[in-house]
Design an enzyme around this catalytic site. Structure first.
Site, mmCIF file in Angstrom:
data_model
loop_
_atom_site.group_PDB
_atom_site.id
_atom_site.type_symbol
_atom_site.label_atom_id
_atom_site.label_comp_id
_atom_site.label_asym_id
_atom_site.label_seq_id
_atom_site.Cartn_x
_atom_site.Cartn_y
_atom_site.Cartn_z
ATOM 1 C CB SER A 299 -0.905 0.014 1.230
ATOM 2 O OG SER A 299 -1.432 1.319 1.389
ATOM 3 C CG HIS B 152 -3.863 -1.689 -1.478
ATOM 4 N ND1 HIS B 152 -4.927 -2.516 -1.768
ATOM 5 C CD2 HIS B 152 -4.293 -0.880 -0.465
ATOM 6 C CE1 HIS B 152 -5.944 -2.242 -0.964
ATOM 7 N NE2 HIS B 152 -5.593 -1.239 -0.160
ATOM 8 C CG ASP C 242 -5.183 2.260 0.953
ATOM 9 O OD1 ASP C 242 -6.114 1.442 0.904
ATOM 10 O OD2 ASP C 242 -4.038 1.977 1.353
ATOM 11 C CG MET D 11 -8.726 6.843 2.415
ATOM 12 S SD MET D 11 -8.009 6.849 4.062
ATOM 13 C CE MET D 11 -6.975 5.368 3.972
ATOM 14 C CG HIS E 232 -9.239 -0.266 -0.342
ATOM 15 N ND1 HIS E 232 -8.623 -0.438 0.888
ATOM 16 C CD2 HIS E 232 -10.581 -0.370 -0.095
ATOM 17 C CE1 HIS E 232 -9.545 -0.641 1.817
ATOM 18 N NE2 HIS E 232 -10.736 -0.592 1.243
ATOM 19 C CG MET F 246 -11.433 2.725 2.158
ATOM 20 S SD MET F 246 -9.870 2.753 3.037
ATOM 21 C CE MET F 246 -8.773 2.910 1.643
ATOM 22 C CG MET G 64 -11.443 -3.130 5.309
ATOM 23 S SD MET G 64 -9.905 -2.667 4.498
ATOM 24 C CE MET G 64 -9.101 -1.671 5.748
ATOM 25 C CG ASP H 297 -6.057 -3.029 3.411
ATOM 26 O OD1 ASP H 297 -4.997 -2.731 3.995
ATOM 27 O OD2 ASP H 297 -6.701 -2.225 2.703
HETATM 28 C C1 DX5 Z 1 -6.335 1.467 5.668
HETATM 29 C C2 DX5 Z 1 -5.919 1.100 4.279
HETATM 30 C C3 DX5 Z 1 -4.769 0.190 4.223
HETATM 31 C C4 DX5 Z 1 -3.501 0.718 4.839
HETATM 32 C C5 DX5 Z 1 -2.846 -0.460 5.491
HETATM 33 O O1 DX5 Z 1 -7.558 2.077 5.644
HETATM 34 O O2 DX5 Z 1 -6.976 0.496 3.571
HETATM 35 O O3 DX5 Z 1 -4.517 -0.258 2.892
HETATM 36 O O4 DX5 Z 1 -2.598 1.285 3.941
HETATM 37 O O5 DX5 Z 1 -1.780 -0.006 6.239
HETATM 38 P P1 DX5 Z 1 -0.985 -0.939 7.250
HETATM 39 O O6 DX5 Z 1 -0.452 -2.098 6.437
HETATM 40 O O7 DX5 Z 1 0.087 -0.044 7.763
HETATM 41 O O8 DX5 Z 1 -1.951 -1.379 8.287
HETATM 42 ZN ZN ZN Z 2 -6.447 -0.439 1.598
#
Ligand code: DX5
Ligand code: ZN
Length: 213
Positions: free
Chosen positions: A9, A34, A36, A38, A67, A69, A139, A174
């Site tokens: 990620s 990956h 993320d 948001m 991903h 969110m 998750m 994740d």
């Molecule tokens: C959190 C993200 C993850 C995040 C994971 O909301 O979806 O992908 O980057 O980070 P680590 O591996 O540090 O928990």
């Molecule tokens: Zn993620």
């Protein structure tokens, strides 16, 4: 058993040097990246959007594992698909009554459709959709931030999903993945592990990835 797919990620990478960070992950053995996304509504944080995916598409052939969110994910499927995402994963909680439509929209662009569930969502809620999607993301932290602690209870959803899914379904995990929690997840049936801080905060990405496998 097939080889486990590691998806680093970039949330924990150096945002001033994303091209370099992706190349380093690739050299270290990553096949996916990956991303993320948001929106500050579905989760409290704001991160990466469509223009970044478009730029990253130009510098890597790795699978862009996106991903989302975000609220109203269906509004953003087309822009992410056109920007070059290969997998687009949306949250069940953001579209509980529109899972089939949203997954179908993703597939209409020739992309792999992923569905994700937050820690409080029971796997039984999404079992009816497992043969309509390509990937199910469990998750193991509350989405929103990297570097949180792995929630062991959430990993127990993996065997429930595995037992009810077609063999081709990719089960991804994740949140809080490290060398110890990776082992728990893969032994429970996970196919793909997302890891942010464990890889990108380490001094040797190759060693970190190898220790997850
Ligand atoms: C959190 C993200 C993850 C995040 C994971 O909301 O979806 O992908 O980057 O980070 P680590 O591996 O540090 O928990
Ligand atoms: Zn993620």
């Amino acid at each position: 058993m097939n080889r486990i797919i590691i998806s680093p990620s970039i949330l924990s990478a150096d945002f001033a040097n994303l091209e370099r960070e992706i190349k380093l992950a690739e050299e270290a053995g990553a096949a996916w990246i990956h991303i993320d996304v948001m929106d500050g509504h579905f989760v409290p944080n704001i991160t990466i959007g469509v223009p970044v995916v478009k730029s990253l598409r130009k510098v890597t052939d790795l699978v862009l594992d996106t991903h989302l969110m975000i609220e109203n994910p269906e509004k953003y499927i087309e822009p992410f698909a056109l920007a070059g995402s290969d997998i687009i994963t949306f949250h069940y909680e953001a579209a509980p009554d529109r899972v089939l439509e949203t997954a179908g929209l993703i597939k209409s662009f020739g992309k792999k459709a992923g569905l994700s569930i937050k820690p409080k969502t029971e796997p039984e809620e999404i079992l009816p959709y497992l043969d309509k999607i390509d990937l199910l993301l469990v998750m193991t932290v509350e989405p929103g931030f990297g570097g949180q602690e792995f929630m062991h209870d959430c990993a127990m959803k993996i065997p429930v999903i595995r037992a009810n899914a077609p063999e081709s379904l990719i089960i991804q995990v994740d949140g809080g993945i490290n060398n110890l929690t990776a082992k728990i997840c893969t032994s429970l049936g996970a196919d793909s592990l997302v890891a942010g801080s464990y890889i990108y905060k380490s001094s040797d990405y190759k060693k970190a990835i190898e220790s997850l496998l």
